[in-house]
Design a protein around this motif. Structure first.
Motif, mmCIF file in Angstrom:
data_model
loop_
_atom_site.group_PDB
_atom_site.id
_atom_site.type_symbol
_atom_site.label_atom_id
_atom_site.label_comp_id
_atom_site.label_asym_id
_atom_site.label_seq_id
_atom_site.Cartn_x
_atom_site.Cartn_y
_atom_site.Cartn_z
ATOM 1 N N VAL A 114 0.848 -1.201 0.000
ATOM 2 C CA VAL A 114 0.000 0.000 0.000
ATOM 3 C C VAL A 114 0.882 1.249 0.000
ATOM 4 O O VAL A 114 0.682 2.183 -0.798
ATOM 5 N N GLU A 115 1.897 1.238 0.868
ATOM 6 C CA GLU A 115 2.749 2.429 0.960
ATOM 7 C C GLU A 115 3.612 2.592 -0.293
ATOM 8 O O GLU A 115 3.829 3.703 -0.777
ATOM 9 N N PHE A 116 4.074 1.456 -0.821
ATOM 10 C CA PHE A 116 4.850 1.499 -2.071
ATOM 11 C C PHE A 116 4.000 2.156 -3.167
ATOM 12 O O PHE A 116 4.458 3.061 -3.865
ATOM 13 N N CYS A 117 2.751 1.697 -3.313
ATOM 14 C CA CYS A 117 1.903 2.217 -4.398
ATOM 15 C C CYS A 117 1.561 3.696 -4.189
ATOM 16 O O CYS A 117 1.526 4.463 -5.158
ATOM 17 N N GLN A 118 1.326 4.067 -2.918
ATOM 18 C CA GLN A 118 1.033 5.485 -2.651
ATOM 19 C C GLN A 118 2.228 6.360 -3.034
ATOM 20 O O GLN A 118 2.097 7.374 -3.719
ATOM 21 N N ASN A 119 3.425 5.941 -2.586
ATOM 22 C CA ASN A 119 4.622 6.742 -2.860
ATOM 23 C C ASN A 119 4.962 6.758 -4.347
ATOM 24 O O ASN A 119 5.372 7.783 -4.891
ATOM 25 N N PHE A 120 4.782 5.598 -4.988
ATOM 26 C CA PHE A 120 5.065 5.493 -6.426
ATOM 27 C C PHE A 120 4.149 6.443 -7.203
ATOM 28 O O PHE A 120 4.577 7.144 -8.115
ATOM 29 N N LEU A 121 2.885 6.516 -6.779
ATOM 30 C CA LEU A 121 1.931 7.412 -7.439
ATOM 31 C C LEU A 121 2.324 8.874 -7.206
ATOM 32 O O LEU A 121 2.361 9.685 -8.133
ATOM 33 N N GLU A 122 2.668 9.189 -5.969
ATOM 34 C CA GLU A 122 3.019 10.583 -5.672
ATOM 35 C C GLU A 122 4.309 11.000 -6.360
ATOM 36 O O GLU A 122 4.395 12.062 -6.951
ATOM 37 N N GLU A 123 5.306 10.121 -6.305
ATOM 38 C CA GLU A 123 6.628 10.524 -6.803
ATOM 39 C C GLU A 123 6.789 10.348 -8.309
ATOM 40 O O GLU A 123 7.397 11.174 -8.971
ATOM 41 N N GLU A 124 6.250 9.242 -8.852
ATOM 42 C CA GLU A 124 6.482 8.961 -10.282
ATOM 43 C C GLU A 124 5.223 9.122 -11.124
ATOM 44 O O GLU A 124 5.260 8.960 -12.340
ATOM 45 N N LYS A 125 4.123 9.409 -10.465
ATOM 46 C CA LYS A 125 2.829 9.624 -11.155
ATOM 47 C C LYS A 125 2.398 8.397 -11.973
ATOM 48 O O LYS A 125 1.974 8.501 -13.138
ATOM 49 N N VAL A 126 2.539 7.237 -11.347
ATOM 50 C CA VAL A 126 2.052 6.004 -11.976
ATOM 51 C C VAL A 126 1.163 5.283 -10.970
ATOM 52 O O VAL A 126 1.578 5.053 -9.824
ATOM 53 N N ALA A 127 -0.061 4.931 -11.394
ATOM 54 C CA ALA A 127 -0.995 4.240 -10.489
ATOM 55 C C ALA A 127 -0.983 2.743 -10.769
ATOM 56 O O ALA A 127 -1.204 2.316 -11.905
ATOM 57 N N VAL A 128 -0.685 1.962 -9.726
ATOM 58 C CA VAL A 128 -0.775 0.490 -9.803
ATOM 59 C C VAL A 128 -1.507 0.033 -8.544
ATOM 60 O O VAL A 128 -1.728 0.825 -7.632
ATOM 61 N N VAL A 129 -1.870 -1.238 -8.466
ATOM 62 C CA VAL A 129 -2.682 -1.693 -7.327
ATOM 63 C C VAL A 129 -1.817 -2.506 -6.354
ATOM 64 O O VAL A 129 -1.072 -3.395 -6.789
ATOM 65 N N PRO A 130 -1.888 -2.185 -5.050
ATOM 66 C CA PRO A 130 -1.092 -2.944 -4.074
ATOM 67 C C PRO A 130 -1.542 -4.397 -3.972
ATOM 68 O O PRO A 130 -2.748 -4.689 -3.985
ATOM 69 N N GLY A 131 -0.578 -5.298 -3.840
ATOM 70 C CA GLY A 131 -0.882 -6.722 -3.694
ATOM 71 C C GLY A 131 -1.761 -6.987 -2.491
ATOM 72 O O GLY A 131 -2.539 -7.952 -2.484
ATOM 73 N N GLU A 132 -1.674 -6.138 -1.487
ATOM 74 C CA GLU A 132 -2.479 -6.363 -0.286
ATOM 75 C C GLU A 132 -3.974 -6.435 -0.614
ATOM 76 O O GLU A 132 -4.737 -7.159 0.032
ATOM 77 N N ALA A 133 -4.392 -5.694 -1.648
ATOM 78 C CA ALA A 133 -5.812 -5.719 -2.047
ATOM 79 C C ALA A 133 -6.230 -7.106 -2.498
ATOM 80 O O ALA A 133 -7.410 -7.445 -2.502
ATOM 81 N N PHE A 134 -5.237 -7.920 -2.897
ATOM 82 C CA PHE A 134 -5.524 -9.285 -3.363
ATOM 83 C C PHE A 134 -5.052 -10.319 -2.340
ATOM 84 O O PHE A 134 -5.010 -11.511 -2.631
ATOM 85 N N GLY A 135 -4.627 -9.818 -1.181
ATOM 86 C CA GLY A 135 -4.250 -10.722 -0.080
ATOM 87 C C GLY A 135 -2.781 -11.084 0.001
ATOM 88 O O GLY A 135 -2.393 -11.872 0.849
ATOM 89 N N ILE A 136 -1.927 -10.530 -0.877
ATOM 90 C CA ILE A 136 -0.489 -10.849 -0.809
ATOM 91 C C ILE A 136 0.316 -9.546 -0.880
ATOM 92 O O ILE A 136 0.325 -8.864 -1.910
ATOM 93 N N ASP A 137 1.001 -9.229 0.201
ATOM 94 C CA ASP A 137 1.563 -7.884 0.340
ATOM 95 C C ASP A 137 2.872 -7.636 -0.423
ATOM 96 O O ASP A 137 3.244 -6.493 -0.647
ATOM 97 N N GLU A 138 3.596 -8.687 -0.829
ATOM 98 C CA GLU A 138 4.890 -8.425 -1.500
ATOM 99 C C GLU A 138 4.716 -8.065 -2.968
ATOM 100 O O GLU A 138 5.696 -7.897 -3.677
ATOM 101 N N TYR A 139 3.475 -8.016 -3.432
ATOM 102 C CA TYR A 139 3.231 -7.874 -4.864
ATOM 103 C C TYR A 139 2.547 -6.546 -5.213
ATOM 104 O O TYR A 139 1.943 -5.903 -4.353
ATOM 105 N N ILE A 140 2.637 -6.181 -6.494
ATOM 106 C CA ILE A 140 1.767 -5.133 -7.047
ATOM 107 C C ILE A 140 1.116 -5.705 -8.312
ATOM 108 O O ILE A 140 1.659 -6.623 -8.917
ATOM 109 N N ARG A 141 -0.037 -5.139 -8.681
ATOM 110 C CA ARG A 141 -0.671 -5.568 -9.926
ATOM 111 C C ARG A 141 -0.672 -4.424 -10.927
ATOM 112 O O ARG A 141 -1.003 -3.289 -10.591
ATOM 113 N N ILE A 142 -0.285 -4.767 -12.157
ATOM 114 C CA ILE A 142 -0.313 -3.790 -13.246
ATOM 115 C C ILE A 142 -1.362 -4.231 -14.260
ATOM 116 O O ILE A 142 -1.424 -5.408 -14.605
ATOM 117 N N SER A 143 -2.178 -3.286 -14.700
ATOM 118 C CA SER A 143 -3.121 -3.599 -15.778
ATOM 119 C C SER A 143 -2.541 -3.050 -17.076
ATOM 120 O O SER A 143 -2.088 -1.907 -17.129
#
Ligand code: PMP
Ligand code: GLU
Length: 393
Positions: free
Chosen positions: A341-370
């Motif tokens: 969650v924090e990785f995705c928030q910071n990535f969005l703020e700093e690099e202006k790219v939105a991705v979904v935190p793995g925690e939303a899918f139950g696994i925290d070490e991951y991110i999801r890209i569409s």
């Protein structure tokens, strides 16, 4: 005081991130949106014509709860031809999106306290819909070596006498993994033996990159009887905003869902149903074109990701997502509660790219890209991801 059914229910993370991107864009911030799974295509023209004609013909009054007969017949024909399952129109219930179909299914089949198995990682809304209906979501650990596809032995560890259902998402959101016939057969036979219903969420069924796709309900007559197939038009025909999904199930469950729906929404929008009918009757070529485009994008994005050190991903065979393992980044990353969650928030703020935190899918070490967007957009997003990750490793 709010209902206790909302205890621990969180708003949809995928929808929330996408709304945040819309807000940033309206503030003229240039954001790359690789978060929500929403096709960048538009509804095929021939399908739209059906919707326009239905308005001209004043098809705007209350209609059948389960959906218009022509569409249910067309769905039966599709299921017969493409999925080798034979259904009659009274076994099909159209709803306002697959989310609505999943909710109807759970309401029709479970009692409060019943357990529903969710193989990890799972699409964000299942757990929350289950909680809203007062059933209990039970996470089922799966193995990365098996592309996170659940097996009989994974299930045997978590089944109890309260287990009522399991959700199998095939192709998977968030991994894009696709089950083989043998894998499905093993799971389905286990469910038969234990008396567990199967929700077969096949909404990404059209978006697959190899020929082989097997619908769970096609495996045998007994398996069909315990399976509720979920499908819809959002992904296959780029109709996300039209809100049209459906279930195929045994007649008893279909009737129960119609009873529920008759009180809650009556039926999905008639205009959407006519557009869906047009899509099934006239738009096979358009759908094939979309799938070929996703396939090319998948090759492009995986080739690019292969060049990035310290990450890996689940090899996708369908849908339009990549589930990326950032465990090596997590080891070095400073976070308070949730890494992803924090990785995705910071990535969005700093690099202006939105991705979904793995925690939303139950696994925290991951991110999801569409990658349901133009290649320039996702390739630039990946460039920024590489740059961002390299700051920490
Ligand atoms: N199932 C899965 C696996 C999904 O990813 C989604 C998201 N669209 C849905 C169901 C819900 O689809 P709909 O937009 O038709 O409600
Ligand atoms: N299902 C899509 C996703 O996972 C759309 C958003 C949602 O409904 O969750 O991004």
């Amino acid at each position: 005081m709010l209902s206790s059914r909302l205890k621990n229910v969180t708003p949809s993370v995928t929808v929330a991130i996408s709304s945040k991107v819309k807000e940033m864009k309206s503030n003229r911030i240039n954001v790359i949106n690789l978060s929500i799974g929403e096709p960048d295509f538009t509804i095929p023209e021939k399908a739209k014509e059906y919707g326009k004609k239905s308005l001209d013909d004043n098809k705007t009054k209350y209609d059948l709860v389960a959906g218009i007969l022509e569409l249910r017949e067309a769905i039966c024909e599709k299921l017969n031809k493409e999925n080798e399952i034979s259904y009659t129109p009274d076994q099909i219930v159209l709803s306002s999106g697959a989310k609505n179909s999943i909710t109807n299914t759970i309401l029709a089949v479970t009692d409060p306290g019943d357990e529903i198995l969710l193989p990890l990682p799972y699409w964000v809304s299942y757990s929350e819909i289950i909680k809203i209906t007062n059933a209990i979501p039970i996470e089922v650990p799966t193995k990365k070596e098996n592309n996170f596809k659940v097996t009989k032995s994974d299930l045997a560890k978590v089944v109890t006498d309260k287990t009522k259902m399991i959700v199998i998402t095939n192709p998977s959101n968030p991994t894009g993994a696709v089950y083989t016939r043998d894998e499905l057969m093993e799971i389905a036979e286990f469910c038969l033996e234990k008396g567990i219903y199967i929700i077969a969420d096949e909404i990404y069924e059209k978006i697959r990159f190899n020929d082989s796709f097997v619908s769970i309900a096609s495996l045998s007559e007994n398996i069909k009887n315990i399976t509720i197939t979920i499908n819809g038009f959002a992904k296959s025909v780029a109709m996300t905003g039209m809100r049209l999904g459906y279930t195929a199930s045994n007649t008893e469950i279909a009737k129960a869902m119609s009873t529920i729906q008759s009180h809650i929404v009556s039926h999905p929008s008639l205009t959407s149903q006519y557009i869906g009918l047009g899509a099934l009757r006239e738009c096979e070529e358009d759908m094939n074109h979309m799938v070929q485009t996703y396939k090319k994008r998948c090759e492009l994005i995986t080739k690019r990701l292969d060049k990035i050190k310290n990450i890996s991903y689940v090899e996708p065979s369908g849908a339009f997502y990549i589930f990326i393992d950032l465990s090596k980044v997590k080891e070095k990353y400073k976070y308070k509660n949730s890494f992803s969650v924090e990785f995705c928030q910071n990535f969005l703020e700093e690099e202006k790219v939105a991705v979904v935190p793995g925690e939303a899918f139950g696994i925290d070490e991951y991110i999801r890209i569409s990658y349901a967007c133009h290649e320039d957009e996702f390739l630039e997003g990946i460039n920024r991801l590489e740059k961002y990750i390299n700051k920490f490793i």
